[in-house]
Every structure is written in structure tokens, then in C-alpha cells.
Write a protein that holds these residues in place. Structure first.
Motif, mmCIF file in Angstrom:
data_model
loop_
_atom_site.group_PDB
_atom_site.id
_atom_site.type_symbol
_atom_site.label_atom_id
_atom_site.label_comp_id
_atom_site.label_asym_id
_atom_site.label_seq_id
_atom_site.Cartn_x
_atom_site.Cartn_y
_atom_site.Cartn_z
ATOM 1 N N ALA A 183 -6.184 -55.552 -20.110
ATOM 2 C CA ALA A 183 -7.338 -55.275 -19.247
ATOM 3 C C ALA A 183 -7.720 -53.808 -19.401
ATOM 4 N N PHE A 184 -8.966 -53.469 -19.053
ATOM 5 C CA PHE A 184 -9.330 -52.056 -19.011
ATOM 6 C C PHE A 184 -9.964 -51.724 -17.668
ATOM 7 N N ALA A 185 -9.654 -50.511 -17.165
ATOM 8 C CA ALA A 185 -10.083 -50.138 -15.812
ATOM 9 C C ALA A 185 -11.536 -49.684 -15.778
ATOM 10 N N THR A 186 -11.906 -48.816 -16.708
ATOM 11 C CA THR A 186 -13.271 -48.310 -16.714
ATOM 12 C C THR A 186 -13.902 -48.574 -18.065
ATOM 13 N N GLY A 187 -15.204 -48.820 -18.034
ATOM 14 C CA GLY A 187 -15.915 -49.053 -19.279
ATOM 15 C C GLY A 187 -16.124 -47.745 -20.005
ATOM 16 N N GLU A 188 -16.454 -47.843 -21.293
ATOM 17 C CA GLU A 188 -16.746 -46.640 -22.071
ATOM 18 C C GLU A 188 -18.043 -46.001 -21.565
ATOM 19 N N ARG A 189 -18.793 -46.807 -20.749
ATOM 20 C CA ARG A 189 -20.028 -46.288 -20.179
ATOM 21 C C ARG A 189 -19.751 -45.442 -18.944
ATOM 22 N N GLY A 190 -18.538 -45.484 -18.449
ATOM 23 C CA GLY A 190 -18.178 -44.674 -17.284
ATOM 24 C C GLY A 190 -18.862 -45.108 -16.003
ATOM 25 N N ILE A 191 -19.176 -46.384 -15.897
ATOM 26 C CA ILE A 191 -19.835 -46.862 -14.672
ATOM 27 C C ILE A 191 -19.058 -48.020 -14.075
ATOM 28 N N TRP B 77 -23.909 -52.437 -25.453
ATOM 29 C CA TRP B 77 -24.554 -51.492 -24.554
ATOM 30 C C TRP B 77 -25.139 -50.341 -25.362
ATOM 31 N N GLY B 78 -26.174 -49.724 -24.824
ATOM 32 C CA GLY B 78 -26.766 -48.567 -25.478
ATOM 33 C C GLY B 78 -28.210 -48.816 -25.845
ATOM 34 N N GLY C 71 -20.923 -52.923 -3.817
ATOM 35 C CA GLY C 71 -19.985 -51.941 -3.302
ATOM 36 C C GLY C 71 -19.266 -51.205 -4.422
ATOM 37 N N GLY C 72 -19.293 -51.781 -5.622
ATOM 38 C CA GLY C 72 -18.564 -51.180 -6.737
ATOM 39 C C GLY C 72 -19.443 -50.508 -7.772
ATOM 40 N N HIS C 73 -20.703 -50.946 -7.895
ATOM 41 C CA HIS C 73 -21.554 -50.385 -8.949
ATOM 42 C C HIS C 73 -23.013 -50.317 -8.517
ATOM 43 N N THR C 74 -23.721 -49.384 -9.100
ATOM 44 C CA THR C 74 -25.170 -49.288 -8.915
ATOM 45 C C THR C 74 -25.742 -48.842 -10.243
ATOM 46 N N LEU C 75 -26.464 -49.747 -10.904
ATOM 47 C CA LEU C 75 -27.087 -49.341 -12.150
ATOM 48 C C LEU C 75 -28.379 -50.084 -12.386
ATOM 49 N N LEU C 76 -29.201 -49.418 -13.143
ATOM 50 C CA LEU C 76 -30.506 -49.938 -13.509
ATOM 51 C C LEU C 76 -30.486 -50.058 -15.024
ATOM 52 N N ALA C 77 -30.812 -51.253 -15.534
ATOM 53 C CA ALA C 77 -30.713 -51.458 -16.977
ATOM 54 C C ALA C 77 -31.899 -52.231 -17.512
ATOM 55 N N HIS C 78 -32.142 -52.021 -18.797
ATOM 56 C CA HIS C 78 -33.159 -52.755 -19.533
ATOM 57 C C HIS C 78 -32.415 -53.824 -20.336
ATOM 58 N N VAL C 79 -32.639 -55.079 -19.979
ATOM 59 C CA VAL C 79 -31.962 -56.180 -20.666
ATOM 60 C C VAL C 79 -32.874 -56.661 -21.790
ATOM 61 N N LYS C 80 -32.417 -56.500 -23.037
ATOM 62 C CA LYS C 80 -33.273 -56.806 -24.194
ATOM 63 C C LYS C 80 -33.004 -58.181 -24.775
ATOM 64 N N GLU D 78 -29.666 -48.966 -28.611
ATOM 65 C CA GLU D 78 -29.853 -49.890 -29.726
ATOM 66 C C GLU D 78 -29.296 -51.271 -29.411
ATOM 67 N N GLY D 79 -28.611 -51.398 -28.268
ATOM 68 C CA GLY D 79 -27.899 -52.642 -27.973
ATOM 69 C C GLY D 79 -28.700 -53.627 -27.159
ATOM 70 N N SER D 80 -27.996 -54.625 -26.627
ATOM 71 C CA SER D 80 -28.631 -55.677 -25.834
ATOM 72 C C SER D 80 -28.998 -55.181 -24.440
ATOM 73 N N ILE D 81 -28.134 -54.328 -23.886
ATOM 74 C CA ILE D 81 -28.356 -53.818 -22.533
ATOM 75 C C ILE D 81 -28.374 -52.300 -22.593
ATOM 76 N N GLU D 82 -29.494 -51.727 -22.198
ATOM 77 C CA GLU D 82 -29.583 -50.269 -22.167
ATOM 78 C C GLU D 82 -29.556 -49.806 -20.715
ATOM 79 N N VAL D 83 -28.517 -49.067 -20.361
ATOM 80 C CA VAL D 83 -28.430 -48.543 -18.997
ATOM 81 C C VAL D 83 -29.406 -47.382 -18.879
ATOM 82 N N LEU D 84 -30.342 -47.497 -17.947
ATOM 83 C CA LEU D 84 -31.351 -46.459 -17.764
ATOM 84 C C LEU D 84 -30.894 -45.447 -16.721
#
Ligand SMILES: [Zn+2]
Lengths: 267, 335
Positions: B327-335, B150-151, B135-144, B153-159
Motif C-alpha cells: 500500500a502507499f500512504a500518499t500519492g506522488e501528487r501530494g494530495i 495524472w498530469g 473530509g480527506g481531500h479537496t481537489l479540482l480536476a479536468h477529467v480527459k 498530459e494524462g487522463s486526469i489533470e489536477v487544476l
């Protein structure tokens, strides 16, 4: 309300924009730290509360487990600030099964004022003239906290008994419009002294109603956790899960829901 | 052992997980008080977290047969989420850790959803693709790997991620249009079982390029369809509408996953988030990836075991470095 020797109490309050922490290390001293945000600056509650607490404990050569008691200001005040303070206090108490006391922030303001007035009156007997910024002594104390949205959180106590943690207020803590606050003031047995950031915010209305409001730089307007420490020393501890913020206001969503329900019933 | 606390939305959660990913306890207190407001109310969620968190932590420790001074570290969700709700968890986590001089591990909530797949008894090892839908998020990611960076070059790349509503929100909004109340997602899925998924052709968000998701067009299409059918006919064909609408959501998700598998060449697929419990979604994904990995339901919805799991792969902050943590409300990824 005395500084009971031997009893180690940590107290803090985050109901107002200030972060105030006090430690009574049990040797008669009272160590304090505070932060008052500058105009436009955000409150430092989350960043500073535990930092100050650990600094004070270090200064006294104590750690959390050495404490006998914790005291936390339960407001009223800003909801977010209150939750940071109460969550922190409850978790610290839970971690070492410490006694926990919730102190009304309004009561602490009133008690602190009564104590300073008493100290100053004793000093006045020896030396005049009076400090201009000093708060006038009055038989009734009216602590007022700015509740935003044009309202005030207020209560009143008889100055004579206010340092008793179980003292019954003359006016129970409530969220009031300026008009309702003025009406409540008229019901008090004598013209009160008004303290707290809300007294400064509503100075004009309060003074017209006969309330004495000390100068803006008077320490009486600041919430000081040293007062919580002193009140808590003589108080009976609460069950931990009973220590919750005194919000004094329903969440907006609940108010909206009730208004809608009332509207439907009327039509 | 790690004690974790999660309070990012309306579930108050605490869990104890061992260093090698065995769940010793996983306590979830669902507030269940938001339905009457038609959505999660941040102020009310925050009030409930404060009332519940102490008992939830106590339960988690007790069920794990341990005590606070015996754990190695305290982990806590730092964000993203409802900031007022998060800060109850952060203040609690910091104070519990500081009281015993324990290290603190701040965790990204979405790294937590990924790390739910690393838990025993059925962990999946990177690399894999993950679809997190709730209900809060929908994302597809490549977990390396297991990490939280994130990113590309990172461990998790949001596709891809949602451009508007989350998948769970799309379910709830559709349900509301069909008069199923709030939160209507599960009711809509239930009703869909009796309906014909081919009865209506709803758009599957083909207008969004790349691997991003969009559900607003679908919601509008359902609204127009109900207006076109009229009240009586909408009620009569409610099951068909629900089934067709659900199919469109599932198809939207599946087509992106399909494309991501082609683009990356990564075939293994995991699901996470509350929508992972949806039967037709699982079926469709299993048709795509026969060895589909879906953690148990209680690890898909928000929980603290996943936060503890993520914390295992992060550098703990030693006492007293974390005392000022916010705490932070939104990630730097904006998702
Ligand atoms: Zn989530």
C-alpha cells in the motif's frame, strides 16, 4: 503434536520483523521459507508473505485449494505485521472455506524450543560434547517478544506439556515492563530458559533474575512457522471471525482518552 | 464482474460491479467508533477493518448473487490514505485473488472518486471538470478520459487542490469552534438552515492564487469572530455564524470552479466526495452549471463501487505478479 501424514497445512507468522512461512505437504516433509530483515531494513511481510506461500506450494505441486488447514501466528507482536498475517490468512481461508487456526506466537516459540531440546537430548545420548550455541534444556520455557517502548510481551509454559496446542500457560501472555517481567519470573516454579528477540533485548535483567538465555545465534530465538504447522495439526480449528491478533495493548488514543477521563473524575 | 475492496479511511467497503459499470452490490460498513476520539484514529480504524472486511466481502458477493471464483478480477485501493488501514485491504485483496489465481487491480483512491461518475445508471462521459471535496481531500480536476494517469498530459489533470485543510475538515473544525462536537459538519449544515448567511462576512480565500484552495484563514476568522462576540453572543448567533461560515466554504469552492471553467473552456461539471451531499453547495454549483452531475450520496462518500469502476479502465496484474504489492500512504501528487 506430530506431523500427521496426509494433512496439508500452510502456516505463517508475521508478528516479529521476520516473515516465516511453512508448508506441511502431507508427506512427512516440512518446507519452509523465512526472511529476517537486516539492521535498519523494513520487515518484508507485505512483500514476501504470499510470495513465499506460493513458492512453497509450487515446490510441493499443490495449490491453495488443496490445503486442509491454515495456521497463522496471532502474536503478540507488531500491530501492522499481525494485521498483514491475519488478514492474509482469513482471506485465504475464506476463499476456499479452509479450516483456520490462530496460534499464539509465544506458544509457537516455546513449542519449537521444547522440540529442538528433545531432539538434541536424544542426540546427546549418543554423542558429546554439546554445541555451545545450543539452548539449555529447562523445565520452564519463557518466550519473550520485544514489545518496543521498553516493554516485553511474555508468557511461560511447562516444557513437559508445551507441545499440546491446548496447553495452559504458567504465565498468561501479557505486555510487561522489565520490572514486571522479572517479578513474574520469580513466581515461576523453576528458573526458566528465556527465548525470543525480547529475551535477547532484556538479557541483562533476565539473567540477573536467574533466567537462562541461550546465545544470540540460537535458532530458539527465531519465530519459525514450522512450529505453528505442528501445533495446528493437533488443534481444533477456530471460527474464522474469531481469529484476530492478540494485541495485548490498547491503542494509544484509547489510553489517552482513559487517562483524561480518570483525571477528570479525580479532580 | 469485478470485486473491489476499499479500506483507505474509516469505512470498510466491498462492491461488485460489472464490466459496463452496473453496480451489483455496494456494501459500506461505517465504523462509527471514532467520534469519541475527536477524529479518525488510524490504529483503531485498522483494527476494525480487519474485523469487518471478511463479512463485508461476503455480503458484497452474496448480494451480487456471485462467488469469488466467478469474478474476473479483484480490485483494491492501494492509496492514498491511512497506510495501516490500506494494508488490511491490500493483504485481503491479494489473498482473495491469489487463492483463485485471479488478476488483481490496484486502484488510486482519487481515481476512484472520479470513476464514481462513470457508473450506471447515470454515467457522465469525459471531458468534464470535477470537484472532489470530502473530509480527506479537496481537489479540482479536468477529467480527459477514463484512465488513471495524472498530469497535464494524462487522463486526469489536477487544476487545484487544498493547501491546508480539506473542505470537510473545514466544516468539522468550524463546528467544533461553535461547540457542535465531532464530526460536526452535518450538524453545522443543519444549524445553518436557520441562520442568515449574509450576517457575517468571512474571507473566501482570495489570497491563494491560481486554482488552489485554502481554508485555514476562514477557520481563524471564525475563531476571532467568536472571541469578539463572547460566549453568550456566540451562542445566541450560532445559526448565523454557521450559515455565514458555510457560505464562505461554498463560495471558496465555487469561485475556483468558475475560474477553472473559464480557463479550460470545459463547462460540464461533476461533484464527488462526501461534501457533495451539502445542499447549498449543490445549489451554488447548479447555478454555475445547470447540467451539474452529482452521483448518489453513497457513491460520493468513500465506497468500493467507485474503486471497481476505476478498475475497469486499468490493466489488471495477472497472478502471481502482484503477490509483493504494498500500500502507499500518499500519492506522488501530494494530495
Ligand atoms: Zn475519499
Amino acid at each position: 503434536m506430530r506431523d500427521d501424514p496426509g494433512v496439508k497445512i500452510l502456516a505463517f507468522d508475521t508478528a516479529t520483523p521476520a516473515t516465516s512461512v511453512a508448508l506441511a505437504p502431507g508427506d512427512g516433509r516440512m518446507l519452509t521459507r523465512r526472511h529476517d530483515p537486516a539492521q535498519g531494513e523494513r520487515p518484508g511481510h507485505q512483500a514476501l508473505l504470499l510470495t513465499y506461500a506460493v513458492e512453497l506450494l509450487d515446490e510441493a505441486g499443490l495449490s491453495f485449494k488443496d490445503l486442509d488447514r491454515l495456521a497463522v501466528g496471532v502474536g503478540p507482536g507488531t500491530f501492522t505485521g499481525l494485521r498483514i498475517g491475519v488478514a492474509t490468512a482469513r482471506a485465504l481461508a475464506q476463499a476456499h472455506a479452509l479450516d483456520l487456526v490462530g496460534i499464539s506466537t509465544l506458544h509457537a516459540l516455546a513449542a519449537a524450543h521444547a522440540l529442538t531440546a528433545a531432539t538434541r537430548d536424544a542426540a546427546d545420548a549418543h554423542a558429546a560434547p554439546r554445541d555451545e550455541a545450543a539452548a539449555p534444556a529447562a523445565a520452564t520455557i519463557l518466550p519473550v517478544i520485544d514489545a518496543r517502548r521498553g516493554e516485553a510481551f511474555a508468557a511461560a509454559w511447562d516444557a513437559a506439556g508445551v507441545t499440546d496446542p491446548a496447553a495452559t500457560p504458567l504465565l498468561a501472555p501479557a505486555a510487561l515492563t522489565p520490572d514486571a517481567l522479572v517479578a513474574a519470573v520469580q513466581e515461576l516454579p523453576s528458573a526458566p530458559v528465556g527465548i525470543g528477540d525480547g529475551a535477547l533485548r532484556f538479557r541483562e535483567q533476565l539473567e540477573l533474575a536467574g533466567v537462562l538465555v541461550p546465545a544470540g545465534d540460537s535458532p530458539s530465538h527465531q519465530v519459525d512457522a514450522a512450529a505453528h504447522c505442528r501445533l495446528a495439526g493437533a488443534a481444533r480449528p477456530h471460527a474464522r471471525d474469531e481469529v484476530l491478533p492478540a494485541y495485548l495493548r490498547l491503542p494509544d488514543a484509547e489510553l489517552a482518552l482513559r487517562r483524561r477521563a480518570a483525571g477528570i473524575h479525580r479532580s | 464482474m469485478i470485486l473491489a475492496i476499499e479500506t483507505s479511511c474509516d469505512d470498510t467497503c466491498a462492491a461488485v460491479v460489472t464490466r459496463d459499470g452496473e453496480i451489483r452490490s455496494n456494501v459500506i460498513s461505517s465504523q462509527g467508533v471514532h467520534d469519541r476520539y475527536g477524529g479518525v484514529v488510524p490504529e483503531i480504524a485498522s483494527r476494525h477493518h480487519l474485523e469487518l472486511v471478511e463479512a463485508v466481502v461476503e455480503d458484497a458477493l452474496q448480494q451480487a448473487g456471485t462467488t469469488l471464483p466467478q469474478v474476473d478480477a479483484v480490485a483494491v485501493t492501494q492509496g492514498p490514505g491511512l497506510v495501516g488501514a490500506l494494508l488490511v485491504g491490500v493483504a485481503t485483496g491479494k489473498a482473495l485473488a491469489a487463492a483463485h489465481g485471479l488478476p488483481l487491480i490496484p486502484v488510486d483512491h482519487l481515481h476512484g472518486h472520479v470513476a464514481a461518475s462513470f457508473l450506471r445508471p447515470d454515467p457522465i462521459e469525459p471531458p468534464f471538470l470535477i470537484l472532489i471535496a470530502s473530509g480527506g481531500h479537496t481537489l479540482l480536476a479536468h477529467v480527459k478520459d477514463h484512465g488513471a494517469s495524472w498530469g497535464s498530459e494524462g487522463s486526469i489533470e489536477v487544476l487545484g487542490s487544498t493547501r491546508d485543510d480539506a473542505a470537510g475538515e473545514a466544516f468539522d473544525k468550524g463546528a467544533r469552534l461553535l461547540g457542535l462536537g465531532y464530526p460536526g459538519g452535518p450538524a453545522l449544515s443543519k444549524l445553518a438552515e436557520e441562520g442568515d448567511a449574509e450576517a457575517f462576512a468571512f474571507p473566501v480565500a482570495a489570497q491563494v492564487p491560481g486554482l488552489d484552495f485554502s481554508f485555514s484563514g476562514l477557520k481563524t476568522a471564525l475563531l476571532y469572530k467568536t472571541q469578539e462576540l463572547g460566549e453568550e453572543e456566540t451562542t445566541r448567533r450560532r445559526a448565523d455564524l454557521a450559515a455565514s461560515y458555510q457560505r464562505a466554504i461554498v463560495e471558496t469552492l465555487a469561485r475556483r470552479v468558475e475560474r477553472a471553467r473559464r480557463q479550460t473552456g470545459i463547462e460540464r461539471l461533476a461533484l464527488g466526495g462526501g461534501v457533495a451531499a451539502n445542499g447549498p453547495l449543490r445549489e451554488r454549483m447548479r447555478a454555475l452549471a445547470p447540467d451539474l452531475h452529482v452521483p448518489p450520496r453513497e457513491l460520493c462518500t468513500d465506497n468500493a463501487a467507485m474503486i471497481a469502476s476505476a478498475a475497469r479502465y486499468l490493466e489488471p496484474l495477472p497472478f502471481p505478479q502482484y503477490l509483493g504489492l504494498d500500500a502507499f500512504a500518499t500519492g506522488e501528487r501530494g494530495i
